[in-house]
Design a protein around this motif. Sequence first.
Motif, PDB file in Angstrom:
ATOM      1  N   GLY A 140       0.778  -1.169   0.074  1.00 48.43           N
ATOM      2  CA  GLY A 140       0.069   0.214   0.097  1.00 48.43           C
ATOM      3  C   GLY A 140       0.967   1.331  -0.023  1.00 48.43           C
ATOM      4  N   ARG A 162      -3.891  -6.094  -8.909  1.00 45.34           N
ATOM      5  CA  ARG A 162      -3.521  -6.095  -7.677  1.00 45.34           C
ATOM      6  C   ARG A 162      -3.193  -4.732  -7.153  1.00 45.34           C
ATOM      7  NH1 ARG A 162      -0.267  -9.642  -7.097  1.00 45.34           N
ATOM      8  NH2 ARG A 162      -1.719 -11.212  -6.878  1.00 45.34           N
ATOM      9  N   VAL A 216      -5.133  -2.024  -4.727  1.00 47.65           N
ATOM     10  CA  VAL A 216      -4.535  -1.467  -3.361  1.00 47.65           C
ATOM     11  C   VAL A 216      -4.561   0.085  -3.434  1.00 47.65           C
ATOM     12  CG1 VAL A 216      -2.589  -1.198  -2.062  1.00 47.65           C
ATOM     13  CG2 VAL A 216      -3.063  -3.565  -2.912  1.00 47.65           C
TER      14      VAL A 216
END
Length: 214
Positions: free
Chosen positions: A36, A109, A113
Amino acid sequence: MTAKSPDGRRGGRTARSEDRRAEIVEAALAVLAERGYRGTTLGAVADRVGLTQQGLLHYFPTKEALLAAVLDASGQWDLTAAALRGTGWPLEMLASLVEYHATRPALVRTYTVLAADSVTARHPARAFFRRRYRRAREGGANALREEYGQRLAGGLTPERAAPLLAAVLDGLQLQWLLDPESVDMAVAFRDFLRLLDPGAADGTSPARTAGKGE
């Protein structure tokens, strides 16, 4: 004197610098997907590309500048947003994009995120994702109107249904990332399109016969 290329740039040095920047952005995509935005450090990205943190600062002086470069490159990995921008693509083409995304889990992904991170206060990508979803809704409404006219089978206008289209696209990606063995997002998205127009399979679709004339 350093030779210049035909477009006036200084030969190999500029090309190497651009290649290095691209390599750093690719590494940042991977680290952002794992940690993140808050958990990503310039040092972690530098390690991925064999640089010291000071060396990375030569290319990107701050983490915000690196994130901006990642978002600038988003057209290469967020094709759904590109498809829904402007007049919108045919829904069948969106279904094909979902199939394509199923072959690129790392990119999906990273997007997921970053999008989730952006809802937090003062996140530097918040404005980017607000614009992204606004354009997705506008493009989605246009795509739905082209397909079904001014009213869908259930009575919704394209503008009312557009947020649902964007939610399904991103929600399926999240479920697929968490449990790819149980969720086939390409099949599920086509199932969703059938819900939008339940008469399409037998040719009795009211949206196709009447909606376009409203």
